[in-house]
Write a protein that holds these residues in place. Structure first.
Motif, PDB file in Angstrom:
ATOM      1  N   ASP A   1       3.865   7.373   3.365  1.00  0.00           N
ATOM      2  CA  ASP A   1       2.745   6.501   3.726  1.00  0.00           C
ATOM      3  C   ASP A   1       2.864   5.204   2.930  1.00  0.00           C
ATOM      4  N   ILE A   2       3.648   4.259   3.452  1.00  0.00           N
ATOM      5  CA  ILE A   2       3.978   3.017   2.754  1.00  0.00           C
ATOM      6  C   ILE A   2       3.860   1.865   3.756  1.00  0.00           C
TER       7      ILE A   2
ATOM      8  N   TYR B   1       0.858  -1.187   0.000  1.00  0.00           N
ATOM      9  CA  TYR B   1       0.000   0.000   0.000  1.00  0.00           C
ATOM     10  C   TYR B   1       0.895   1.238   0.000  1.00  0.00           C
ATOM     11  N   SER B   2       0.590   2.179  -0.895  1.00  0.00           N
ATOM     12  CA  SER B   2       1.326   3.445  -0.889  1.00  0.00           C
ATOM     13  C   SER B   2       0.382   4.582  -1.230  1.00  0.00           C
ATOM     14  N   HIS B   3       0.627   5.717  -0.624  1.00  0.00           N
ATOM     15  CA  HIS B   3      -0.128   6.932  -0.916  1.00  0.00           C
ATOM     16  C   HIS B   3       0.893   8.043  -1.142  1.00  0.00           C
ATOM     17  N   ASN B   4       0.829   8.657  -2.319  1.00  0.00           N
ATOM     18  CA  ASN B   4       1.820   9.679  -2.661  1.00  0.00           C
ATOM     19  C   ASN B   4       1.691  10.945  -1.836  1.00  0.00           C
TER      20      ASN B   4
ATOM     21  N   ARG C   1      12.369   5.629  -1.615  1.00  0.00           N
ATOM     22  CA  ARG C   1      11.696   4.918  -0.529  1.00  0.00           C
ATOM     23  C   ARG C   1      11.481   3.438  -0.828  1.00  0.00           C
TER      24      ARG C   1
ATOM     25  N   ALA D   1       7.610   9.572  -0.788  1.00  0.00           N
ATOM     26  CA  ALA D   1       6.406   9.228  -0.037  1.00  0.00           C
ATOM     27  C   ALA D   1       6.771   8.700   1.347  1.00  0.00           C
TER      28      ALA D   1
ATOM     29  N   GLY E   1       5.016  12.438  -3.001  1.00  0.00           N
ATOM     30  CA  GLY E   1       5.470  11.152  -3.509  1.00  0.00           C
ATOM     31  C   GLY E   1       5.362  11.052  -5.025  1.00  0.00           C
TER      32      GLY E   1
ATOM     33  N   LEU F   1       9.733   4.360  -5.959  1.00  0.00           N
ATOM     34  CA  LEU F   1       8.889   5.328  -5.269  1.00  0.00           C
ATOM     35  C   LEU F   1       9.776   6.291  -4.498  1.00  0.00           C
TER      36      LEU F   1
ATOM     37  N   TRP G   1       6.048   8.002  -8.183  1.00  0.00           N
ATOM     38  CA  TRP G   1       6.499   6.722  -8.724  1.00  0.00           C
ATOM     39  C   TRP G   1       7.197   6.963 -10.060  1.00  0.00           C
TER      40      TRP G   1
END
Length: 266
Positions: free
Chosen positions: A108-109, A66-69, A91, A106, A73, A103, A75
């Motif tokens: 939030d991973i 799960y990731s939120h940029n 990250r 970010a 953030g 990534l 990719w």
């Protein structure tokens, strides 16, 4: 912050680079994720799916990244073994024999077991993804009629990810313009025709933005970019409205800018 169409296009690029290929190396910057590195070697990415503004990188070993940029953030795709010059902090790096997905920046991973992902505290709060092809206008109309959402001003509701995930600031302005509605209106006060127009615009605008691969800023007329997505009102303050010729207005609502045509939207 990127909105649903931009996140989905990013997911498409990442998936094209690595889906189905054995992972040769995995690297995480955060110590809490380090123990996953060895377990991912030999596994394959089976899908990369957006949900709203989050990305879910699904592996065939029962785990999902799960990731939120958030705001910063990014990719990126690179050739295997290459790391582009960047001032950003790396990250995550997932590498196959052919490509690497990277990534940057970010924070939030997380890694989640597939069978536990439904309990993720952010994902559990999201409404249906506005770009989910299984979501239809009837379902959106039903949400507009529900007690949870019907009493809220559209200016606020259209940014609430628990209503429809993937909506954002430029989409909000464009949806309200296409539906010919002012941001102060509430779903409970709309007539059937207005509610149908809004449900249609809520799906049509983001999907058109996604299909045409991004936004194009103001052109002389809509006919100048017939195959692309262009802003009808967003970022067009004091320019003429294509519908009526009046001037587009910029307003600040809840600290966010919103654009509209006061003649066309009622």
């Amino acid at each position: 912050m990127p909105e649903g169409p931009e996140i989905r296009r990013a997911a498409d690029r990442l998936a094209e680079a690595v889906v189905g290929q054995p992972i040769e190396s995995a690297w995480f910057a955060f110590p809490t994720l380090k123990h996953h590195e060895a377990a991912l070697v030999g596994a394959r990415v089976r899908a990369i799916d957006p949900h709203g503004k989050a990305l879910l990188t699904r592996f065939d070993n029962g785990w999902t990244l799960y990731s939120h940029n958030q705001l910063y953030g990014v990719w990126s795709v690179a050739k295997a073994g290459e790391r582009p010059d960047s001032t950003r902090a790396l990250r995550v790096a997932i590498e196959t024999a052919r490509s690497a997905i990277l990534l940057y920046s970010a924070s939030d991973i997380e890694m989640w077991r597939d069978d536990e992902l439904g309990r993720h505290p952010f994902l559990a709060k999201l409404g249906p993804d506005v770009l989910d092809p299984s979501l239809d206008e009837a379902a959106v109309e039903q949400r507009l009629r529900g007690d949870r959402f019907s009493g809220r001003a559209l200016s606020v509701l259209l940014l609430d990810q628990s209503f429809l995930a993937g909506m954002g600031n430029y989409l909000r302005s464009e949806v309200l313009f296409q539906a010919r509605l002012l941001p102060s209106r509430r779903p409970r006060d709309l007539d059937d025709d207005e509610r149908r127009r809004l449900a249609h615009a809520l799906l049509d605008v983001p999907r058109r933005s996604y299909r045409t691969r991004g936004t194009r800023r103001y052109a002389a007329s809509v006919n100048d970019t017939p195959a692309g997505f262009r802003f009808a009102v967003f970022d067009r303050a004091e320019l003429p409205c294509d519908g009526c010729g009046g001037l587009v207005e910029r307003r600040e609502i809840g600290g966010r800018r919103l654009y509209l045509c006061p003649r066309c939207q009622r």
